[in-house]
Motif scaffolding. Sequence first.
Motif, PDB file in Angstrom:
ATOM      1  N   UNK A 154       0.840  -1.191   0.000  1.00 11.45           N
ATOM      2  CA  UNK A 154       0.000   0.000   0.000  1.00 11.45           C
ATOM      3  C   UNK A 154       0.874   1.238   0.000  1.00 11.45           C
ATOM      4  N   UNK A 155       0.383   2.316  -0.623  1.00 15.50           N
ATOM      5  CA  UNK A 155       1.056   3.619  -0.600  1.00 15.50           C
ATOM      6  C   UNK A 155       0.019   4.686  -0.288  1.00 15.50           C
ATOM      7  N   UNK A 156       0.446   5.739   0.390  1.00 18.07           N
ATOM      8  CA  UNK A 156      -0.492   6.792   0.788  1.00 18.07           C
ATOM      9  C   UNK A 156      -1.017   7.548  -0.420  1.00 18.07           C
ATOM     10  N   UNK A 157      -0.232   7.604  -1.500  1.00 17.51           N
ATOM     11  CA  UNK A 157      -0.624   8.356  -2.687  1.00 17.51           C
ATOM     12  C   UNK A 157       0.241   7.906  -3.868  1.00 17.51           C
ATOM     13  N   UNK A 158      -0.006   8.523  -5.015  1.00 16.89           N
ATOM     14  CA  UNK A 158       0.747   8.138  -6.208  1.00 16.89           C
ATOM     15  C   UNK A 158       2.233   8.463  -6.062  1.00 16.89           C
ATOM     16  N   UNK A 159       2.551   9.617  -5.466  1.00 16.23           N
ATOM     17  CA  UNK A 159       3.952   9.995  -5.282  1.00 16.23           C
ATOM     18  C   UNK A 159       4.721   8.929  -4.513  1.00 16.23           C
ATOM     19  N   UNK A 160       4.137   8.440  -3.427  1.00 12.10           N
ATOM     20  CA  UNK A 160       4.813   7.420  -2.628  1.00 12.10           C
ATOM     21  C   UNK A 160       4.934   6.114  -3.404  1.00 12.10           C
ATOM     22  N   UNK A 161       3.901   5.766  -4.148  1.00 16.03           N
ATOM     23  CA  UNK A 161       3.934   4.527  -4.927  1.00 16.03           C
ATOM     24  C   UNK A 161       5.113   4.516  -5.895  1.00 16.03           C
ATOM     25  N   UNK A 162       5.258   5.611  -6.663  1.00 18.87           N
ATOM     26  CA  UNK A 162       6.283   5.613  -7.715  1.00 18.87           C
ATOM     27  C   UNK A 162       7.663   5.964  -7.160  1.00 18.87           C
ATOM     28  N   UNK A 163       7.732   6.316  -5.872  1.00 18.04           N
ATOM     29  CA  UNK A 163       9.021   6.607  -5.242  1.00 18.04           C
ATOM     30  C   UNK A 163       9.635   5.363  -4.609  1.00 18.04           C
ATOM     31  N   UNK A 164       9.017   4.218  -4.785  1.00 19.37           N
ATOM     32  CA  UNK A 164       9.508   2.971  -4.203  1.00 19.37           C
ATOM     33  C   UNK A 164       9.748   1.944  -5.296  1.00 19.37           C
ATOM     34  N   UNK A 165      10.955   1.903  -5.883  1.00 19.66           N
ATOM     35  CA  UNK A 165      11.243   0.919  -6.930  1.00 19.66           C
ATOM     36  C   UNK A 165      11.207  -0.502  -6.378  1.00 19.66           C
ATOM     37  N   UNK A 166      11.148  -1.459  -7.290  1.00 17.90           N
ATOM     38  CA  UNK A 166      10.998  -2.878  -6.934  1.00 17.90           C
ATOM     39  C   UNK A 166      12.114  -3.679  -7.582  1.00 17.90           C
ATOM     40  N   UNK A 167      12.794  -4.496  -6.777  1.00 21.98           N
ATOM     41  CA  UNK A 167      13.837  -5.416  -7.263  1.00 21.98           C
ATOM     42  C   UNK A 167      13.277  -6.830  -7.259  1.00 21.98           C
ATOM     43  N   UNK A 168      13.508  -7.584  -8.346  1.00 19.73           N
ATOM     44  CA  UNK A 168      13.005  -8.941  -8.500  1.00 19.73           C
ATOM     45  C   UNK A 168      14.137  -9.870  -8.924  1.00 19.73           C
ATOM     46  N   UNK A 169      14.121 -11.085  -8.417  1.00 16.71           N
ATOM     47  CA  UNK A 169      15.101 -12.062  -8.869  1.00 16.71           C
ATOM     48  C   UNK A 169      15.676 -12.869  -7.725  1.00 16.71           C
ATOM     49  N   UNK A 170      16.797 -13.528  -7.987  1.00 17.34           N
ATOM     50  CA  UNK A 170      17.484 -14.332  -6.977  1.00 17.34           C
ATOM     51  C   UNK A 170      18.652 -13.502  -6.444  1.00 17.34           C
ATOM     52  N   UNK A 171      18.370 -12.675  -5.462  1.00 22.07           N
ATOM     53  CA  UNK A 171      19.384 -11.762  -4.958  1.00 22.07           C
ATOM     54  C   UNK A 171      19.860 -12.153  -3.562  1.00 22.07           C
ATOM     55  N   UNK A 172      21.056 -11.659  -3.206  1.00 20.53           N
ATOM     56  CA  UNK A 172      21.595 -11.792  -1.857  1.00 20.53           C
ATOM     57  C   UNK A 172      20.973 -10.714  -0.985  1.00 20.53           C
ATOM     58  N   UNK A 173      20.693 -11.016   0.263  1.00 17.24           N
ATOM     59  CA  UNK A 173      19.989 -10.069   1.117  1.00 17.24           C
ATOM     60  C   UNK A 173      20.529 -10.110   2.534  1.00 17.24           C
ATOM     61  N   UNK A 174      20.578  -8.949   3.185  1.00 17.91           N
ATOM     62  CA  UNK A 174      20.991  -8.876   4.592  1.00 17.91           C
ATOM     63  C   UNK A 174      20.291  -7.696   5.245  1.00 17.91           C
ATOM     64  N   UNK A 175      20.153  -7.774   6.563  1.00 11.09           N
ATOM     65  CA  UNK A 175      19.503  -6.712   7.327  1.00 11.09           C
ATOM     66  C   UNK A 175      20.460  -6.191   8.397  1.00 11.09           C
ATOM     67  N   UNK A 176      20.287  -4.925   8.753  1.00 12.20           N
ATOM     68  CA  UNK A 176      21.029  -4.339   9.861  1.00 12.20           C
ATOM     69  C   UNK A 176      20.223  -3.174  10.426  1.00 12.20           C
ATOM     70  N   UNK A 177      20.581  -2.752  11.611  1.00  9.71           N
ATOM     71  CA  UNK A 177      19.915  -1.630  12.260  1.00  9.71           C
ATOM     72  C   UNK A 177      20.915  -0.504  12.453  1.00  9.71           C
TER      73      UNK A 177
END
Length: 602
Positions: A167-190
Amino acid sequence: MTTQATTATPAVFYRVEPSDPHNHLFQVTMVVARPAENQELALPVWIPGSYLVREFSKSLQRLSAQQNGKTIEVQQLDKHRFVAQCAKSKPLTLTYEVAAYDHSVRTAWLDASRGFFNGTSVCLRAVGLEDKPHGIDIAPPARIKGWQAATALTPVHVNRAGFGTYIAANYDELVDCPVELGKFWSAKFTACGVPHRIVVAGAAASFDGERLVADTKRICESEIRFWHGEGKAVHSHYLFMLNVVDDGYGGLEHKTSTALICGRRDLPRLGEKAVPEGYNTLLGLISHEYFHTWNVKRMRPAEFARYDYNQENYTALLWFFEGFTSYYDDLLLRRAGLIDHATYLRLITKTINQVLQTPGRKVQSVAAASFDAWVKYYRQDENTPNSTVSYYTKGSLVALCLDLALRQHGRTTLDDVMRALWQRTRGGPMSEADVLAVLHKLSGKDWSAELQRWVHGTDDLPLKELLASHGIELHADTTAVAQRLGLRVQENGSGITAKVVLQGGLAEQAGFMAGDEWLGIELASGEGWRLQKLDDLGLYAGASPRATALVSRDRRLLRLPMRLQPAPVEGSAPDTVRLSVSNADLAKHWLREDKVAESTKL
């Protein structure tokens, strides 16, 4: 399954599916819950952060519409606008395809190994409903297993692989969030309490992900503390999307994410303490795009208070938003302890030389270059260095001069100015008047004359004097052959092609033109030599002051008599410099690791 509660009901909903990877096609279904009568639709012609009309609608095809189960007519109004001949308030469904052939961070890409898209490339805008909630369903490819999806959009009903509804609050927020697809490496940090994620596509098996995450975390913590001290960050989450290719570089900022490209050889490698030279460049890119989280995505030009996706959005402030960000990207690497003083000074030296070796700095001010980005910076040709200056490089030197001058004045620094601007604008639209007002308030001095000269004028900046006041000496250095001749060339191993002929240079005086193939030289002695690369000139010509260049232009052979050494001009400034530390104590006062850096040491 991952579910996040939301009370927003999308007025516009999209389903995006990588339906035909081999033909690079995304299939899009768009539902407008309560359309206007004869609902207008439009696809953006540009993407914020990249100031060029890119005509995304060229990739849109097979557009059709239905209402109440019946096909209705869709009329094209112009290059990017359409109108659906629909009734009011009854759900309108549109389907279309988007051809995704662009491997950059700006548009959309799809093949059998990876997908990527910005909403500006795939999501038609329902005109009049832009401020309503928007939803999107990101679907996996039907015949390829193991793909994941990553985006900074708010999830509503999403599986572990990341596919599902956002979900996005509006069109601006929707198109400001690109999407990556595929078999990628991923990690998280704070970082400073803010959850971050980094996804990397295309890296080799030698890639040291732990090193990249640790260094990126230090950058993020330094920048959050730069803006907020120990206070709460402006963003609640952040996503880095890095596409690794054989040879490439670039990035595009968003409010809660960034899309990046780097070369495969620039990544740190497992088991190797030393890092490739290009890794510092990548860290600078990460620092740059992350700094934009504040400086341009929130605090932004007044002209960008509301994006107009239908046409160019002009501002004369890119020298501030891109240039000052370019100043801080490497400075914050230094403060985070990721590079040393010597490396930082080399980076500044490179920027200074880039500006000094651009004749266009004497033709166009950096403010005018900002305004002209749409037709000059993003449409570079053989005359670009002669007609304009980069608002990235000169803008960063304006920031350097202002920071050094403020420190010399003794009452404040550019750091304080940036934070005060954030408070003054409440992290929103601003103008040059805001910059001047904050400078005056913090320093007690009117800086309008300096900004008029440095930003709106074409005189060279007072770098030598200001650097000397902080213990750094600027010296004339040996000029490379290409710069001495006033040429920018392409060397392919078998010959030299002139790409740019710099105004006022020896090559221009001899009659060179962009596109000329430089075959060889004849010396006064009668000797002739074939040139394969520009460095061959010194080998064969030695100290000869003159030679005749043998040039092929449009298959015609030309003989161009030319001087090989410029005539000395009394009082002229060098176009190639180097920096050295003359007073270490003064230099440390400017380049010191402050409390932000100390708190981020590992």
